[in-house]
Scaffold this active site. Structure first.
Site, PDB file in Angstrom:
ATOM      1  N   HIS A 283       4.352   5.152   0.706  1.00  0.00           N
ATOM      2  CA  HIS A 283       3.484   4.293   1.514  1.00  0.00           C
ATOM      3  C   HIS A 283       4.151   2.987   1.914  1.00  0.00           C
ATOM      4  O   HIS A 283       3.619   2.255   2.740  1.00  0.00           O
ATOM      5  CB  HIS A 283       2.200   3.992   0.747  1.00  0.00           C
ATOM      6  CG  HIS A 283       1.202   3.229   1.560  1.00  0.00           C
ATOM      7  ND1 HIS A 283       0.622   3.737   2.701  1.00  0.00           N
ATOM      8  CD2 HIS A 283       0.702   1.975   1.426  1.00  0.00           C
ATOM      9  CE1 HIS A 283      -0.191   2.839   3.222  1.00  0.00           C
ATOM     10  NE2 HIS A 283      -0.169   1.769   2.480  1.00  0.00           N
ATOM     11  N   CYS A 284       5.325   2.667   1.359  1.00  0.00           N
ATOM     12  CA  CYS A 284       5.905   1.349   1.597  1.00  0.00           C
ATOM     13  C   CYS A 284       7.108   1.360   2.534  1.00  0.00           C
ATOM     14  O   CYS A 284       7.067   0.790   3.619  1.00  0.00           O
ATOM     15  CB  CYS A 284       6.304   0.715   0.256  1.00  0.00           C
ATOM     16  SG  CYS A 284       4.905   0.298  -0.806  1.00  0.00           S
ATOM     17  N   VAL A 285       8.196   1.987   2.119  1.00  0.00           N
ATOM     18  CA  VAL A 285       9.467   1.841   2.834  1.00  0.00           C
ATOM     19  C   VAL A 285       9.409   2.327   4.281  1.00  0.00           C
ATOM     20  O   VAL A 285       9.980   1.683   5.159  1.00  0.00           O
ATOM     21  CB  VAL A 285      10.603   2.535   2.047  1.00  0.00           C
ATOM     22  CG1 VAL A 285      11.939   2.356   2.769  1.00  0.00           C
ATOM     23  CG2 VAL A 285      10.698   1.952   0.636  1.00  0.00           C
TER      24      VAL A 285
END
Length: 451
Positions: A283-285
């Site tokens: 969900h982040c990078v």
């Protein structure tokens, strides 16, 4: 108790909240009980605070209150201990926010179809909080976002309640730092960046999180804290893009990028190994860098380096599919459009069930667009759940690995440890490996192609 009540009358809103945090009487409300919210909620409860977890999914609420965890990082035993001890309960009734002293927002921050920030979850959640906001509450945002969100979005919406920020209520930001599947760190042992909107909010953030985790790292403003989180993930995105680009280049030169990285990391200074793959997941990078590129436009600045990294990483699934098609043509004399392909690993990283932004979903879509037939095997994902972008794949089930011999090619997208790669090597007619797991384990030959 009466004596304390009389004393409290002479204390400011800030003093009363600080005292309740210091004495661990403050009730924490965690909104969003997913990969970030649930581990955080249980960690706070273990630290001695009463915790109310909020979620809109009634099925989650029922499971949690029965001591049944759906997050790998929180065992049933750990959850059950806090439920039975009356330190944690879950609810879908947001009116209970009025009883919370510290409210923490842990909701998704995805991108729109145009790769722009989608703050709808933050806005909607903050508007709900504003309905029940009262004097003496600290509201902390943990969702990753662009600099300025806490003070320009969250604080502004809360102020519509008629209460004053910095006097009646307080606002802060503390970015989540989860690494699903990493057993070397827990929420309590990962240093926590904290910032408040003003000195009193900052002190409250340090007091609360300092009571929950081993190390807090205060920074001067909420904008700075938001920038810290983006910087961490942009660092990974850019470096992964670099090795992905090198992989394509070195492959054209007949050079094994994995051997290059292995040799380069022997240098004890000035080098940090990153590894190529079939695309970015989690969900982040894959998402966070675009939050900063969007915000940069407000200042009439371009983020060419970050955007280029995003383009390279986003192009990797297509590169992998082209390598798969080439391998099928050269090794098996068969077109991808007439081939059956088994993908190993639906999760975005090894040894976790997390499929958020997984490149495997894109790989399935691309192979099927070219006429191929695709199944998947994943020891952690038995069935594809509903997703925002790949709704048509919902309900597909993981197939048994012993069927590998019935496929024209096996594509390794995620190198789960639980997969028997020796058996795979023996059975598969062709293995296209995006993680170099076969090479690491010593399985090589004409039937193994690195991609």
């Amino acid at each position: 108790m009466r004596k304390f009540s009389r004393v409290a009358e002479f204390l400011s809103t800030y003093d009363r909240l600080l005292e309740s945090i210091s004495s661990r009487q403050a009730r924490a409300g965690i909104i969003g009980l997913g990969y970030v919210g649930l581990p955080l909620a249980i960690t706070i409860a273990r630290a001695g605070f009463p915790v109310t977890g909020f979620d809109i999914d009634p099925a989650k609420i029922t499971r949690l209150n029965a001591g049944d965890s759906y997050i790998e990082a929180v065992s049933d035993a750990a959850l059950g201990a806090e439920v039975d001890g009356k330190k944690f309960h879950a609810t879908a009734d947001f009116a209970e926010l009025a009883a919370c002293d510290v409210i923490i927002i842990c909701v998704p921050t995805p991108l729109t179809r145009h790769r722009e920030p989608d703050l709808s979850f933050i806005r909607d959640t903050t508007e709900i909080i504003a309905k029940y906001l009262r004097a003496g509450q600290l509201v902390a945002l943990e969702s990753t976002t662009y600099p300025g969100t806490t003070k320009d979005v969250v604080k502004v919406i809360l102020a519509q309640s008629g209460l004053a920020a910095g006097r009646d209520f307080f606002v802060g930001f503390s970015p989540e730092r989860e690494d699903p599947g990493n057993r070397n760190f827990q929420v309590s042992t990962i240093p926590k960046i904290v910032a408040g909107d003003g000195p009193q909010a900052a002190a409250l953030m340090q007091a609360f999180y300092g009571s929950v985790v081993e190390t807090v790292v205060p920074v001067s403003t909420t904008d700075t804290a938001e920038a810290v989180k983006l910087t961490e993930n942009i660092f990974r995105s850019v470096n992964i893009a670099l090795v992905n680009e090198l992989k394509v280049l070195f492959d054209a030169m007949g050079i094994d990028v994995w051997e290059v990285i292995e040799a380069a990391k022997s240098k004890p200074f000035g080098y940090m190994p990153f590894y190529p793959g079939p695309g970015l997941g989690g969900h982040c990078v894959p998402i966070d860098p675009f939050y900063l590129t969007w915000k940069a436009r407000e200042f009439e600045l371009s983020t060419r380096f970050i955007e280029l990294a995003g383009e390279i990483n986003s192009a990797m699934p297509r590169y992998v599919v082209s390598k798969l098609a080439e391998a099928l043509d050269v090794k098996a004399g068969k077109a991808l459009s007439r081939s059956r392909v088994l993908i190993i690993g639906l999760a975005y990283k090894k040894n976790v069930p997390d499929i958020r932004e997984s490149p495997s979903l894109k790989l399935i879509e691309l192979i099927e667009e070219r006429g191929g037939t695709v199944d998947f095997h994943d020891p952690f994902v038995s069935e594809i759940p509903p997703t925002r972008e790949y709704g048509a794949l919902k309900g597909r089930k993981s197939v048994s690995l012993d069927k590998a011999r019935t496929y024209d090619a096996v594509l390794i997208a995620t190198d789960h440890d639980a997969v028997d790669y020796g058996a795979l090597f023996d059975q598969a007619a062709l293995v296209v490996d995006t993680r170099n797991v076969m090479g690491r384990l010593g399985f090589s030959g004409e039937t193994v192609v690195k991609a």
